[in-house]
Design an enzyme around this catalytic site. Structure first.
Site, PDB file in Angstrom:
ATOM      1  N   HIS A  74     -10.908  -5.581   9.263  1.00 30.27           N
ATOM      2  CA  HIS A  74     -11.520  -5.457   7.936  1.00 30.27           C
ATOM      3  C   HIS A  74     -12.902  -4.811   8.015  1.00 30.27           C
ATOM      4  O   HIS A  74     -13.760  -5.084   7.182  1.00 30.27           O
ATOM      5  CB  HIS A  74     -11.689  -6.834   7.272  1.00 30.27           C
ATOM      6  CG  HIS A  74     -10.435  -7.463   6.782  1.00 30.27           C
ATOM      7  ND1 HIS A  74      -9.481  -7.991   7.612  1.00 30.27           N
ATOM      8  CD2 HIS A  74      -9.957  -7.659   5.522  1.00 30.27           C
ATOM      9  CE1 HIS A  74      -8.489  -8.503   6.885  1.00 30.27           C
ATOM     10  NE2 HIS A  74      -8.755  -8.310   5.629  1.00 30.27           N
ATOM     11  N   GLU A 133       0.802  -1.221   0.000  1.00 33.35           N
ATOM     12  CA  GLU A 133       0.000   0.000   0.000  1.00 33.35           C
ATOM     13  C   GLU A 133       0.840   1.279   0.000  1.00 33.35           C
ATOM     14  O   GLU A 133       0.435   2.283  -0.574  1.00 33.35           O
ATOM     15  CB  GLU A 133      -0.974   0.002   1.179  1.00 33.35           C
ATOM     16  CG  GLU A 133      -2.196  -0.888   0.981  1.00 33.35           C
ATOM     17  CD  GLU A 133      -1.931  -2.362   1.242  1.00 33.35           C
ATOM     18  OE1 GLU A 133      -0.807  -2.706   1.637  1.00 33.35           O
ATOM     19  OE2 GLU A 133      -2.871  -3.176   1.050  1.00 33.35           O
TER      20      GLU A 133
END
Ligand SMILES: Cc1ncc(C[n+]2csc(CCOP(=O)(O)OP(=O)(O)O)c2C)c(N)n1
Ligand SMILES: Cc1ncc(C[n+]2csc(CCOP(=O)(O)OP(=O)(O)O)c2C)c(N)n1
Ligand SMILES: [Mg+2]
Ligand SMILES: [Mg+2]
Lengths: 324, 334, 324, 334
Positions: free
Chosen positions: D141, D72
């Site tokens: 998540h 990322e």
């Protein structure tokens, strides 16, 4: 063995190194005289790396830099006046006084900024290289980082991505043997940080950073490779930081024997002597070059000193392109 | 009436700086508990970029005082792992600006691990770092980022101003069984004050009323506490300012703050982060919830007005709140 | 060539693999039947890696795991009942229903948790190893990560630090040839991800993940090295993910030819046949082992199914040790 | 009176989902401008974990639709570098929970670069990501993290609920010359609504009054907007609820919100992040500043009460606000 570049190139390499050397020396003085706010990290001792890597670049090529960025700026073609003015925090600086030493940038010259977070600019360089790849043009990006910075995760992500996509990016590790006050050995399991290139099947080259022509030759090869779709190269330049981490650093942690040896290998003085010996330059011509640099520099110092501070209200401008 | 930052104590005291207070705290805790160790960039040989860990290497040796590579994710993540394995680590992030490198560890592991694992695991990790501008260090070395830590569940947040609180709260943080994000402040290290010679701690979660007053409550953190004092002096005779030092931001001692607002009817929150979704926003929201019916005016907040910290001194002075700004803001309430 | 372990060890390796195989198969069924909330990532096909790496560990050694963590949990000695209950989100689960499949942990058995962020648990394993180093005890930490996860920055920081400090940590890269729906080749510049060990002068070993004894042997060596102050080892186990990334994944992206070949190399069935052939086990003994596992498993399923959900108010507990 | 999430338009419309709206936005913008490209994990071949980039690879090819490694920091950082070099990148962070890996790039480069460089450099970077719980995906998540982005200067923050806004605001974000953090929401992808067949955009920075009412202002984002609608229906006849969809959180269109509170005298802010130092705190602080004198009751806020998102369905339902919680909260104001 390094093939000797054309005479004009050799003079240009010396000129860039002298510009850095004189600029940084003067900045050190200004800082000691309390003329400059904040802190500065000087590039003295490492001139061969910036000059040797930037000389073969065109204006359309990109570089990304570090907290120790003055040398890269100068080598890439940035000018003294707005650089000095920026160090003073003046309106006329490259960043209008908002960035200071650690954030000098001039995107019009492909200089995508010094950066105060170690290794944090390496993905930015990867992005500039990515833009070239998508657009199918010839531009490459050179990303500098220090020995200490090679420990940072984002550097690995950038290098790994660049390798996977074969981006036209060149990583230049300036191994000056210190990360702040800590010796390289304490911070790394290996001496040659370029080994990280192996992990990604990239060519990794060690050069003597005090030999500007050796640095340049490795860079020329890496640029060639990058432009031909051969992907990134990692260059590790062994070099030395003459000064402290920042100006004012007492440097008690430095090994007393190291500095004299590195001074003997001085990249600027030795190269000057070489060019004089080789008859590439006369003493007079050398004097002209340095006089011009010094004159420029004093003009820049006066410019920086005399320029106005930005209006305090300017602090609220420039966060966004578009006011909403 | 407490109109001084010096604690009320009957025992002997000495005057030390915040830096010395933090040094003492770590010294004492490392001496007291073998499981305590420290790691970070330049914390050992150099004694820390702000001298906070000076002397520790000599006293406790290289196993327990560790210079790390420049790897904040590893610094924090291994600290967390060591805590999970029963140690009591102190990890240093040199400037809070650098927490970005470690942010996944902080947000997804440090704050969540106990809960995700069913609440069973003690994680006595102290993350020390430094907030604050004012030194022309520009946007990447001047931020005040404790708001980010406040937003994350599972992590306690401490912000200190005085030597007394610095020492007492750092000791409590190290002894605490939950992760504590301990924010020092560049503009506070040299502040001096009296601390007891005897061992003491300051509990996490208790605010202090450091100046009593009747007209307006000023809640001020870190360096802003001193600005608030100056502002209160300036306003003395005109507006009587009560000052609260929250000391802990998570949990926030809203009771102490609300009690004060109950009395004064007015509140100004002063803190150095950028305002949007910040510690200040949170304090305003909680005061609104707890003391709304007693408010005679909107709750005001001061901070950096959503701009990065600029390098140039006049610009930087402009954006960081000071006593004048507090005086002006307080006056708008009357 | 792998030295053959003692018979009891070989049986134990098979037993652990069978436990994983049967557990995961059953979980796949439960998931298909909509009995389990959320999503699950199954370990089928990779049993040899967890079993071969965990068998030589003691209870005091640590492991850190991934989003695909059931196999590691089972191999490290965690029990079916609280595992299944956790998958159901029940109060009796290892995490009281708060963690689910991706966060099963049992610190009392040295299992420092599955982790839903790729590679994010690797520094945690480093910290456990660091604790051992500081305390001067013998415990090692094994940290698992996937091929895809090797691209993450925090992994490099962890590995670099572990190498610099010679921490007793073992990295196990489970190269199952996919990161979610993307083939390994698309995500990496190299085929052998263990090459990253070179960058830090660490021993890097490639093993056939379908051969539990080979995996075990490499691990035993790595443990030995770690306990003797020799620092970390990186083991790359070549293996395969039989199932989709998660259950329900249509797997259109998978190469049709690969699965049959890997099925032929099945780590569990082949090892069972080997032990039968070698006379280490009789069919009956094998039957007893699997019967016990299956009985255990059905008990666990009933336990999970019948256990109560946590009280909704429990959602607000367990964030902190100390209420303030 | 607007009592529907469907925009008032005179032209032809079609009913599509939020996912389709986002797909259309990227398709149209990539067709319109060669400098737009997309990169992220599984965005090309797979078409994105939430199918948002389906079809893009086929239409625009692998140079402009790129599957990245799981990195990322590199995904965001190279996006930023490409933006600095004149491209108009869209980068995807699969779940907002994963932004931690890229947080240094986001905080120290994406948000600060223009300013540090003197305001001269356009950085037309769009970071798309997904907020939201409700799927038993547990604490790593399921977070709703747009508050973190709101705290950072130099980055615009967009949070959408409806197909109309999703399409119009994603198009505006891609065309915008500043970095935009565009938060999608797991619980909103399947929502359907009418969008114009003709090309249109929705400007960044404008809230929408999506339901008029006279008794209380409910400000609701992302999936909470639908919960607010349900709550308003439930309360209809008893309490007349006005609903505002801020759509952009940075800058927040406080004028529209304050005008509403001016009328109603009461406000409840509903959003999914954990409450401490959050988007909700910020909205409360701004309403307090702009509409204090019109308030008949404290401003209320709903969100996750500072706990991680648990896995187990009854626990997760407990912590994420819903229509019932909104109804109850609204009632406390009367
Ligand atoms: C993420 C991060 N951590 C720590 C620092 C503090 N810091 C500034 S320069 C520096 C040392 C960098 O060493 P190196 O990369 O070798 O560069 P050099 O200073 O030697 O040129 C450190 C640790 C930083 N700027 N960013
Ligand atoms: C930081 C982060 N980015 C993205 C993801 C989404 N994600 C979950 S698993 C996965 C693939 C992991 O691949 P690999 O490491 O090879 O493990 P495998 O699933 O093959 O076991 C991805 C991308 C994540 N969990 N964390
Ligand atoms: Mg260095
Ligand atoms: Mg994989």
């Amino acid at each position: 063995m390094a093939e000797t570049p054309a005479e004009a190139t050799r003079v240009e390499l010396l000129r860039r190194m002298e510009r850095i050397r004189r600029f940084e020396t003067r900045v050190g003085e200004l800082f000691a005289d309390n003329e400059l706010p904040g802190f500065v990290h000087l590039y003295l001792g490492t001139e061969g790396v910036a000059a040797g890597t930037c000389e073969p670049l065109s204006e359309d090529d990109y570089i990304t830099s570090t907290h120790r960025g003055h040398g890269h700026c100068i080598a890439k073609g940035l000018e003294f006046k707005p650089m000095v003015a920026e160090l003073y925090g003046k309106e006329t600086g490259y960043c209008g006084g908002k960035g200071g030493s650690m954030h000098i940038a001039d995107v019009t010259q492909g200089m995508l900024g010094a950066n105060g977070i170690t290794a944090s600019s390496t993905p930015i360089g990867g992005g500039a290289a990515l833009a070239s790849q998508i657009r199918g043009n010839d531009n490459v990006a050179v990303s500098y980082l220090g020995d200490g910075a090679t420990a940072q995760g984002p550097y690995h992500e950038a290098l790994h991505l660049a390798a996977t996509w074969e981006l036209p990016q060149i990583y230049v590790i300036e191994n000056n043997h210190y990360g702040e006050m800590t010796n390289t050995e304490v911070q790394h399991p290996v001496t040659d940080l370029v080994k990280q290139a192996d992990a990604y099947d990239l060519p990794g080259v060690i050069v003597n950073g005090q030999d500007v022509e050796e640095v340049r030759e490795a860079t020329v090869e890496a640029i060639e490779r990058a432009r031909n779709g051969g992907g990134p190269t990692v260059i590790e330049a062994k070099t030395y930081r003459y000064e402290g981490h920042y100006e004012g650093d007492p440097q008690w942690y430095k090994d007393d024997e190291d500095l004299p040896a590195w001074r003997t290998a001085d990249p600027v003085e030795n190269y000057r002597d070489e060019l004089l010996d080789d008859g590439v330059l006369t003493e007079d011509e050398y004097g002209e070059i340095t006089d011009e640099i010094d004159a420029n520099l004093e003009e820049a110092v006066a410019f920086g000193r005399d320029s106005p501070y930005p209006d305090p209200e300017a602090a609220y401008e420039g966060v966004y392109a578009e006011e909403i | 009436m407490a109109t001084t930052l010096t604690p009320q104590t009957t025992g002997e005291t000495e005057e030390i700086s915040v830096t010395e207070a933090l040094q003492q705290a770590m010294h004492e805790e490392m001496g007291r508990d073998e499981d305590v160790f420290l790691q970070g960039i330049d914390v050992a040989d150099r004694g820390g970029s702000f001298s906070v860990s000076e002397g520790l290497l000599d006293e406790f040796g290289p196993e327990r005082v560790r210079d790390t590579p420049i790897s904040e994710a590893a610094i924090v993540g291994t600290g967390l792992g060591a805590a999970a394995a029963g140690m009591r680590p102190i990890v240093e992030i040199m400037y809070s600006d650098f927490m970005g490198i470690a942010f996944d560890q902080i947000m997804n592991n440090v704050g969540l691990m106990r809960y995700m694992f069913g609440g069973k695991l003690d994680l006595p990790l102290t993350i020390r770092t430094v907030d604050g501008g004012g030194f022309s260090a520009a946007a990447q070395h001047s931020k005040t980022l404790h708001s980010l830590a406040m937003h994350l569940p599972g992590i306690r947040v401490v912000c200190v101003s005085t030597p007394y609180d610095a020492k007492g709260l750092l000791k409590s943080s190290i002894r605490h069984d939950d992760p504590v994000f301990f924010f020092e402040h560049a503009n506070v290290f040299n502040r001096k004050g009296e601390v007891p010679v005897e061992e003491y701690t300051v509990p996490i979660g208790e605010a202090a009323v450091v100046r009593e007053g009747s007209d307006v409550t000023v809640v001020a953190t870190q360096a802003m506490l001193y600005e608030a004092f100056d502002a209160a002096e300036e306003l003395a005779g005109e507006i009587d300012v009560e000052i609260i030092s929250p000391r802990t931001l998570d949990p926030l001692d809203i009771d102490t703050i609300a009690d004060s607002v109950d009395k004064t009817g007015r509140a100004v929150v002063v803190d150095e982060p950028t305002l949007s979704a910040s510690a200040q926003s949170e304090m305003v929201a909680q005061i609104n919830e707890e003391a709304f019916w007693r408010l005679d005016a909107p709750i005001k907040r001061l901070g950096v007005d959503n701009v990065p910290i600029p390098f140039s001194p006049p610009l930087e002075q402009e954006v960081i709140p000071d006593a004048d700004d507090i005086v002006a803001e307080v006056r708008t309430l009357f």
